[in-house]
Enzyme design. Structure first.
Site, PDB file in Angstrom:
ATOM      1  N   GLU A 273       0.695  -0.962   0.146  1.00 55.24           N
ATOM      2  CA  GLU A 273      -0.466   0.163   0.005  1.00 55.24           C
ATOM      3  C   GLU A 273       1.029   1.222   0.256  1.00 55.24           C
ATOM      4  O   GLU A 273       0.456   2.040   0.673  1.00 55.24           O
ATOM      5  CB  GLU A 273      -1.194  -0.087   1.409  1.00 55.24           C
ATOM      6  CG  GLU A 273      -1.954  -1.294   1.726  1.00 55.24           C
ATOM      7  CD  GLU A 273      -2.274  -0.953   2.684  1.00 55.24           C
ATOM      8  OE1 GLU A 273      -2.625  -0.462   3.275  1.00 55.24           O
ATOM      9  OE2 GLU A 273      -3.261  -1.986   2.839  1.00 55.24           O
ATOM     10  N   ARG A 276       3.192   7.600  -0.263  1.00 61.06           N
ATOM     11  CA  ARG A 276       4.446   8.885  -0.516  1.00 61.06           C
ATOM     12  C   ARG A 276       4.823   8.481  -1.415  1.00 61.06           C
ATOM     13  O   ARG A 276       6.012   9.170  -2.009  1.00 61.06           O
ATOM     14  CB  ARG A 276       5.155   8.733   1.295  1.00 61.06           C
ATOM     15  CG  ARG A 276       6.326   9.975   1.031  1.00 61.06           C
ATOM     16  CD  ARG A 276       7.292  10.314   1.934  1.00 61.06           C
ATOM     17  NE  ARG A 276       5.722  10.047   3.431  1.00 61.06           N
ATOM     18  CZ  ARG A 276       5.650  10.487   4.124  1.00 61.06           C
ATOM     19  NH1 ARG A 276       5.979  12.201   4.010  1.00 61.06           N
ATOM     20  NH2 ARG A 276       4.892  10.831   5.111  1.00 61.06           N
ATOM     21  N   CYS A 342      -1.815  34.456   8.483  1.00 58.98           N
ATOM     22  CA  CYS A 342      -1.660  35.101   9.966  1.00 58.98           C
ATOM     23  C   CYS A 342      -1.249  34.357  11.226  1.00 58.98           C
ATOM     24  O   CYS A 342      -1.651  33.904  12.054  1.00 58.98           O
ATOM     25  CB  CYS A 342      -2.839  36.133  10.755  1.00 58.98           C
ATOM     26  SG  CYS A 342      -3.433  37.145   9.513  1.00 58.98           S
TER      27      CYS A 342
HETATM   28  C1  PLP Z   1      -0.893   6.260   5.194  1.00 58.24           C
HETATM   29  C2  PLP Z   1      -1.357   4.862   4.646  1.00 58.24           C
HETATM   30  C3  PLP Z   1      -0.575   4.488   3.811  1.00 58.24           C
HETATM   31  C4  PLP Z   1       0.164   4.769   3.147  1.00 58.24           C
HETATM   32  O1  PLP Z   1       1.989   5.878   3.705  1.00 58.24           O
HETATM   33  P1  PLP Z   1       3.220   6.077   2.613  1.00 58.24           P
HETATM   34  O2  PLP Z   1       3.356   6.293   3.831  1.00 58.24           O
HETATM   35  O3  PLP Z   1       2.650   7.055   2.406  1.00 58.24           O
HETATM   36  O4  PLP Z   1       3.812   5.092   2.101  1.00 58.24           O
HETATM   37  C5  PLP Z   1      -0.461   3.079   3.710  1.00 58.24           C
HETATM   38  N1  PLP Z   1      -1.568   2.446   4.430  1.00 58.24           N
HETATM   39  C6  PLP Z   1      -2.212   2.839   5.231  1.00 58.24           C
HETATM   40  C7  PLP Z   1      -3.045   1.601   6.442  1.00 58.24           C
HETATM   41  C8  PLP Z   1      -2.323   4.018   5.780  1.00 58.24           C
HETATM   42  O5  PLP Z   1      -3.038   4.582   6.224  1.00 58.24           O
END
Ligand code: PLP
Length: 414
Positions: A273, A276, A342
């Protein structure tokens, strides 16, 4: 790959000058490179070639339909954390059969929607969520595919706000409770156990904590098999880091090879998953200097972008490289790069050595992840435009908001 490079003394995104993008679409705006998005996904796909694997892009890092569409066309699945993100995935051409649903607070409506479109898996994060899902699926006459998000209690060695796999975090179910929860799930009529998952944190620069988490998860997989529960997939979440400044981010190979080695011969599909890593370095925030305000103690460069457009510096004290779009060949000075909001927390960079003049364009780099998705309308600032560069073309993939749109849902008192 680096999509943002200097050519003839000015910064380009692929083959389009950022100054042309500013002239055409205005500033501030986010600029993404299609080639960089595709290269990031390809890096994963190359390592996973020949394995039963699915890369599910984590939509919360960048949810623009144009970005999601680039990934969907290359066969990616999606990791969602809300019904809204599911709708986006489908609107972008995503395949519901490649969607995994994470998050600790899934509502009844979100469960119904996901069951009706037929997603790949619900990543269940608590016992009450399991019961609710069983009930909702029963009412719809469906079987909900589930995995538990197990908390392996390993330290990801990253920023505390983005570390999620420790005992003290709100995410996932405790490792010690997992076996009993799976047995409970197996006894419920409207659930189908398909996998197991974990996600230990974000911006990981050391691949070993995930490998350590996998070792722990595999012990559970074996215990489950011994008790008659056989899994089809293992989801190791996202989290692989990127270079913002001088970090040594692991290659996808260094990250994935140890995991694939441990999984070899087990017949488990691997799901990942990443968020980033897919988008972070593929995007920049393009902004113009409104005023220079040199001072006795500090010099301020006041730009037209602010913390509402890119929250990471204010929120995590995150560091983004800030470069001139047309670097000047004169001695640099030290500048505080700040927005018009601000709040003293409204900065995008501290103590940057740059040669600047009012009206100059700056690019805030590595802004493709958790940039636009975390933006807000604070100070009644319309959300900025987003532009996708593809070779020598630039496409508007989200137009700038208007102020009228910001208050269109509001009313005066009767
Ligand atoms: C945020 C998240 C990701 C992605 O995380 P990255 O650091 O952007 O790769 C994947 N799985 C779950 C469950 C997340 O909460």
């Amino acid at each position: 790959m680096n999509a943002f490079t200097l050519k003839n003394g000015e910064l380009y995104a692929e083959s389009v000058a950022l100054s042309d993008i500013a002239a055409r679409f205005g500033t501030p705006c986010y600029v993404y490179s299609r080639a960089a998005l595709e290269a990031a996904l390809d890096e994963y796909h190359q390592e996973l070639a020949g394995t039963d694997a699915l890369v599910c892009f984590a939509i919360k890092s960048n949810s623009n339909l144009g970005v999601l569409n680039v990934f969907a066309r290359k066969g990616a699945g999606f990791d969602i954390v809300s019904g809204g993100e599911l709708k986006r995935a489908l609107a972008a051409g995503g395949d519901p059969k490649k969607v995994v649903f994470s998050g600790i607070g899934k509502s009844v409506e979100e469960m119904e929607y996901a069951l009706n479109v037929g997603i790949l898996c619900f990543n269940v994060e608590s016992a009450p969520e399991l019961d609710r899902l069983n009930e909702v699926a029963g009412r719809l006459g469906k079987k909900a595919p589930i995995s538990f998000r197990v908390n392996p209690n390993v330290d990801p060695k990253t920023h505390p706000y983005i570390s999620t796999g420790l005992k003290k975090n709100k995410f996932g179910v405790a490792y010690e409770d997992a076996l009993a929860l799976y047995q409970r799930a197996a006894s419920l009529p409207n659930l189908e156990i398909t996998g197991i998952d974990c996600h230990i944190g974000s911006q990981l620069l050391d691949p070993s904590p995930v490998a350590e988490a996998l070792d722990k998860i595999l012990i559970l997989v074996d215990q489950l098999a011994a008790s008659g529960i056989h899994l089809h997939h293992i989801d190791l979440g996202g989290g692989l880091g990127i270079r913002y400044k001088d970090e040594e981010a692991p290659t996808a190979k260094a990250y994935l090879q140890p995991l694939l080695a441990k999984l070899k011969g087990r017949g488990l599909k691997i799901i990942l998953e990443p968020g980033r890593r897919m988008v972070g370095n593929a995007g920049a925030l393009l902004t113009r200097i409104e005023y220079l305000k040199p001072g006795e103690v500090k010099n301020f460069a006041i730009i037209d972008a602010a913390m509402n457009d890119l929250a990471r510096p204010a929120l995590y004290d995150a560091w983004h490289d800030i470069v001139a779009v047309k670097p000047r060949d004169v001695a640099p000075q030290t500048w505080q790069i700040v927005g018009p909001i601000c709040e003293s927390g409204d900065f995008l960079g501290h103590d940057r050595e740059l040669a600047l003049e009012p009206g100059d364009l700056l690019a805030v780099l590595s802004a493709g992840a958790y940039g636009m998705t975390m933006s807000s309308n604070y100070n009644t600032r319309p959300r900025v435009a987003e532009v996708m560069v593809d070779g020598d073309q630039a496409y508007l993939i989200r137009r700038r908001e208007t102020v009228e749109e910001l208050y269109a849902l509001e009313s005066l008192m009767p």
